[in-house]
Design an enzyme around this catalytic site. Structure first.
Site, PDB file in Angstrom:
ATOM      1  N   GLU A   9      -6.038 -10.866  -1.537  1.00 51.93           N
ATOM      2  CA  GLU A   9      -6.918 -10.640  -0.382  1.00 51.93           C
ATOM      3  C   GLU A   9      -8.375 -10.602  -0.840  1.00 51.93           C
ATOM      4  O   GLU A   9      -9.104  -9.650  -0.563  1.00 51.93           O
ATOM      5  CB  GLU A   9      -6.539  -9.323   0.319  1.00 51.93           C
ATOM      6  CG  GLU A   9      -5.074  -9.243   0.704  1.00 51.93           C
ATOM      7  CD  GLU A   9      -4.705  -8.017   1.539  1.00 51.93           C
ATOM      8  OE1 GLU A   9      -5.601  -7.308   2.029  1.00 51.93           O
ATOM      9  OE2 GLU A   9      -3.492  -7.769   1.687  1.00 51.93           O
ATOM     10  N   GLU A  22       0.799  -1.233   0.000  1.00 56.79           N
ATOM     11  CA  GLU A  22       0.000   0.000   0.000  1.00 56.79           C
ATOM     12  C   GLU A  22       0.833   1.286   0.000  1.00 56.79           C
ATOM     13  O   GLU A  22       0.609   2.195   0.788  1.00 56.79           O
ATOM     14  CB  GLU A  22      -0.976  -0.020   1.185  1.00 56.79           C
ATOM     15  CG  GLU A  22      -1.894  -1.232   1.133  1.00 56.79           C
ATOM     16  CD  GLU A  22      -2.813  -1.360   2.346  1.00 56.79           C
ATOM     17  OE1 GLU A  22      -2.861  -0.447   3.175  1.00 56.79           O
ATOM     18  OE2 GLU A  22      -3.480  -2.400   2.445  1.00 56.79           O
TER      19      GLU A  22
HETATM   20  O1  9MR Z   1      -7.636  -8.392   8.245  1.00 61.13           O
HETATM   21  C1  9MR Z   1      -6.758  -7.530   8.947  1.00 61.13           C
HETATM   22  C2  9MR Z   1      -7.444  -7.036  10.207  1.00 61.13           C
HETATM   23  O2  9MR Z   1      -7.617  -8.098  11.118  1.00 61.13           O
HETATM   24  C3  9MR Z   1      -6.609  -5.921  10.838  1.00 61.13           C
HETATM   25  O3  9MR Z   1      -7.334  -5.381  11.934  1.00 61.13           O
HETATM   26  C4  9MR Z   1      -6.342  -4.860   9.796  1.00 61.13           C
HETATM   27  C5  9MR Z   1      -5.518  -3.726  10.363  1.00 61.13           C
HETATM   28  O4  9MR Z   1      -5.240  -2.786   9.376  1.00 61.13           O
HETATM   29  O5  9MR Z   1      -5.634  -5.432   8.714  1.00 61.13           O
HETATM   30  C6  9MR Z   1      -6.412  -6.376   8.036  1.00 61.13           C
HETATM   31  O6  9MR Z   1      -5.716  -6.856   6.907  1.00 61.13           O
HETATM   32  C7  9MR Z   1      -5.360  -5.886   5.934  1.00 61.13           C
HETATM   33  C8  9MR Z   1      -4.112  -6.386   5.236  1.00 61.13           C
HETATM   34  O7  9MR Z   1      -3.118  -6.648   6.172  1.00 61.13           O
HETATM   35  C9  9MR Z   1      -3.624  -5.394   4.199  1.00 61.13           C
HETATM   36  N1  9MR Z   1      -4.658  -5.077   3.249  1.00 61.13           N
HETATM   37  C10 9MR Z   1      -5.944  -4.664   3.826  1.00 61.13           C
HETATM   38  C11 9MR Z   1      -6.416  -5.722   4.822  1.00 61.13           C
HETATM   39  C12 9MR Z   1      -7.797  -5.355   5.351  1.00 61.13           C
HETATM   40  O8  9MR Z   1      -7.713  -4.164   6.077  1.00 61.13           O
END
Ligand code: 9MR
Length: 385
Positions: free
Chosen positions: A272, A167
């Site tokens: 994802e 990102e």
């Molecule tokens: O699924 C993840 C969630 O449990 C966390 O709270 C969150 C914190 O930012 O991150 C989520 O996973 C993210 C991933 O690491 C990067 N792309 C976006 C995903 C969804 O937010």
């Protein structure tokens, strides 16, 4: 014996029990009277095309959720840690590493002969607090190099693919002014990829982002790929997060993502994937509003299916997944992996984002660990175009 074959026995028992309890919406392939039918799991169905993976949470990694673990090891041949390898957990304080959960994660993948993904080395979010306070380029460089080298080296030859930088782009295709950008300069991504390649020359190195369907953002990412390649820096692919909904992005937009990434000479990984079925607050309030949607918390209009997904929406979800996977099959030569962001609806991050406390249904397995109609639709797809 190969673990995958052992798993065919497990899955036979597993789905027999599930179907005896009563699964109304899955077809006869789930009746475990025939091992060859039951063994047609997600990963085996698409085995000749691309890996099929799931992000797994800490409960699953630590063995506290055996039903989730069973689905993961029977249905998928790739795993990604949903949170457990992020900087704030791995290196919470300078040079204090905590590999307890990460080691178990990697072991789970090795025990089941899986393609193991590392997520994510360099990301401005879920970063350790100490990293936010660094005001000095040399210090920032040293910490990032140490982090990348320590973590990648530890799992050298075990973790197959890394989300090296996550990102890094704004929606207009410019680089986000993260702590990394501000302290290390605009070539920081190239530098981080080089450190990762040095620590494990055989691992696939991925650049990963969301909203890649937006042309300006995608153009920025493509420029990055071309720049790294022309510098001789290893980059193995682009990770497209694919947090989508029932209507957006369009199939045409998704196809364009695949074509454009392939045109710069690297494969696509859908890293994802999930499909939200809930109303989007952005549509309700416009794009400019801040991302704090707490005003919608508890609003029944924004959480229309708290007690179950109506058949009509279940069917829309199945059709959406069918259409998307048809595209993936069509472009199988350009796709190396499709990973779902989670295993079952109950644990999806989309129950709490962008509005807390909703009931969302974005994945292929429901709240009771049962396959949904969308699961069967995906499995019924022909794998030749
Ligand atoms: O699924 C993840 C969630 O449990 C966390 O709270 C969150 C914190 O930012 O991150 C989520 O996973 C993210 C991933 O690491 C990067 N792309 C976006 C995903 C969804 O937010």
């Amino acid at each position: 014996m190969n673990n995958k074959f052992k798993n065919i026995t497990y899955v036979t028992v597993f789905y027999t029990v599930i179907c005896l309890i009563g699964c109304s919406n899955i077809a006869s392939t789930s009746i475990a009277s025939n091992d060859t039918l039951v063994s047609d799991t997600l990963y085996s169905h698409f085995k000749e095309l691309f890996h099929v993976g799931a992000a797994i949470n800490e409960e699953t990694i630590l063995g506290y959720d055996s039903q989730s673990e069973k689905i993961v090891t029977t249905e998928f041949n790739s795993i990604t840690p949903e949170n457990s390898l992020k900087w704030m957990f791995i290196q919470p304080k300078p040079n204090e590493f905590n590999f307890l959960v990460a080691d178990k994660y990697v072991q789970l993948g090795l025990d089941n002969n899986m393609h193991i993904v590392g997520h994510a080395l360099v990301w401005h979010s879920q970063l350790a607090d100490f990293m936010q306070d660094i005001q000095n380029s040399a210090e920032m460089n040293a910490h990032v190099q140490n982090h990348v080298n320590t973590v990648v080296s530890r799992y050298k030859g075990k973790i197959n693919a890394w989300d090296v930088v996550n990102e890094a782009f704004n929606e207009d295709g410019s680089l986000r002014e993260s702590v990394f950008y501000n302290q290390m300069g605009e070539n920081y991504i190239d530098q981080v990829f080089r450190w990762a390649a040095k620590a494990d020359p055989d691992a696939d190195l991925i650049y990963n982002d969301y909203n890649v369907y937006k042309p300006l953002k995608r153009a920025g990412i493509l420029r990055l790929v071309e720049k790294l390649k022309s510098n001789g820096t290893k980059i193995s692919g682009v990770g497209v997060q694919a947090h989508w909904d029932l209507n957006s992005p369009s199939l045409k937009e998704i196809e364009q993502i695949i074509l454009d990434i392939a045109s710069v000479g690297v494969p696509v990984s859908f890293t994802e994937l999930d499909i939200s079925v809930l109303p989007s607050p952005w549509e309700m309030v416009g794009a400019e509003v801040s991302q704090n949607f707490s005003i919608f918390e508890g609003d029944p209009k924004m959480n229309p299916y708290p007690n179950g997904l109506p058949d009509v929406i279940q069917n829309q979800l199945a059709k959406r997944y069918e259409d998307i996977f048809k595209l993936f099959v069509k472009h199988k030569d350009k796709i190396s992996r499709v990973t779902f962001w989670g295993v079952m609806d109950k644990h999806s991050w989309l129950n709490d984002w962008p509005i807390k406390g909703r009931t969302n249904y974005p994945l292929l397995f429901d709240r009771n660990y049962q396959p949904k109609k969308a699961y069967q639709t995906v499995l019924d797809l022909s794998t030749t175009d």
